[in-house]
Write an enzyme that holds these catalytic residues in place. Sequence first.
Site, PDB file in Angstrom:
ATOM      1  N   GLY A  47     -18.723   7.204  15.113  1.00 47.58           N
ATOM      2  CA  GLY A  47     -17.454   6.917  15.748  1.00 47.58           C
ATOM      3  C   GLY A  47     -16.925   5.794  14.984  1.00 47.58           C
ATOM      4  O   GLY A  47     -17.484   4.762  14.659  1.00 47.58           O
ATOM      5  N   ARG A 239      -9.755   3.051  -3.316  1.00 48.33           N
ATOM      6  CA  ARG A 239      -9.458   4.044  -4.388  1.00 48.33           C
ATOM      7  C   ARG A 239     -10.796   4.616  -4.879  1.00 48.33           C
ATOM      8  O   ARG A 239     -11.254   5.139  -6.002  1.00 48.33           O
ATOM      9  CB  ARG A 239      -9.002   3.180  -5.564  1.00 48.33           C
ATOM     10  CG  ARG A 239      -7.579   2.616  -5.180  1.00 48.33           C
ATOM     11  CD  ARG A 239      -6.839   1.714  -6.311  1.00 48.33           C
ATOM     12  NE  ARG A 239      -6.465   2.738  -7.480  1.00 48.33           N
ATOM     13  CZ  ARG A 239      -6.646   2.159  -8.476  1.00 48.33           C
ATOM     14  NH1 ARG A 239      -6.725   0.856  -8.927  1.00 48.33           N
ATOM     15  NH2 ARG A 239      -6.273   2.991  -9.501  1.00 48.33           N
ATOM     16  N   ASP A 308     -15.953   3.087   6.919  1.00 48.10           N
ATOM     17  CA  ASP A 308     -16.033   1.908   8.118  1.00 48.10           C
ATOM     18  C   ASP A 308     -16.891   0.953   7.653  1.00 48.10           C
ATOM     19  O   ASP A 308     -16.434  -0.136   8.312  1.00 48.10           O
ATOM     20  CB  ASP A 308     -16.774   2.802   9.557  1.00 48.10           C
ATOM     21  CG  ASP A 308     -16.319   4.059   9.853  1.00 48.10           C
ATOM     22  OD1 ASP A 308     -14.757   4.174   9.741  1.00 48.10           O
ATOM     23  OD2 ASP A 308     -16.877   4.942  10.183  1.00 48.10           O
TER      24      ASP A 308
END
Length: 387
Positions: A47, A239, A308
């Site tokens: 998550g 990037r 994340d």
Amino acid sequence: MSGPAAGTAVAATTTDVVCLGESMVTFLPSQPGRLADVPSFGRGIGGAESNVACALAAAGHRAAWVGRVGADGFGDHLVETIASYGVDTSAVRRDPVRPTGIYFRTATDRGTDTHEVAYYRAGSAASAMSPANVPYEELFAGRVLHLSGITAALSGDCLALLRELTAARPGRPLVSFDVNHRPHLWRGGDADASVLLELARRADLVFVGEDEAEEAWGIVGAEAIRAAVPEPSVLVVKRGSAGATVFASGLRPGPRSSNAGGAECAPGARSAEGGGAEDAAADATGPDTVTHVPALHVDVVAAVGAGDAFAAGFLSATLRGLPVRDRARHGHLMAAAVLTVPGDLTEPPARDHADRLVALGDDAWGTLRLGPGWTAADRASEEVRTP
């Protein structure tokens, strides 16, 4: 009640970052291959927002995760596992009717044609989050509120919730928003593009991949992305192997004030005396500084969860009041920790270890190569070599 009560008081914070979103039980394959051919799976958790919370807590910050899970065994596993990282899960709500979401994935990179993910999250407990059933006092109790575009795609109620949380209001914490464009979660049309752009423009700190900006918005290049998202005081354009470009407007130099827990406040982050989004808006009136930070050379084991982890590393350094370059370098290091393990989460490098690497000169940073097990290395065994 729909939305936070008018004039909701925000107490002196004891939490650094509050993350809201869906977490699911993930089943990781025992070997490469099609889902149809994999004989067994290991259980983990996944998550975007809970990943950020776990990484921040493991790095020594006070992190909380707010979500909604089923009153089932998978919900128990999620809450217990996330809490084991040191994350505050006291505001998680249990849904007596809807189940906890789960998914299965293959071992290949998400960006390849052979990658498969099978989601079982339709009608999940998390998709029922709405302005009427979330604990606003807990959500606004941190210095930073971290959100992502994944939540907006789960349901109309979840989208309404994100619009409430990103609305300008006195005492709002710094809002961090990771675009996290997931086309398969949206039900066709261009709604996802316009919604994600709207939410990004309402945030204070935004993370977006150059590739997802092109896919969602048809915008190519970091400068063009900044032109489309001018409002946030900090915009981080990821990037890939080329690194990250950070646009920061009006960052104030000098020492930051201390919050209730003694950590330094970054521009826009709320101190114990208040501020928050209003400070961030004031910062955004200044001209941009543009900082490009090259990515590291990493021996990748699995690419899942790296975005994340980058957000967690950047937020960690932001909470410490570090310069923009160092924030992005900490993001790259946290991402490298996850890239060199099979799952979404891992133990981050010790802070002093990461700080030593961040302090390297540009040439040494450019030749640093990290492989599996590097986070446990001490200074003597760090590998700095030309790839």
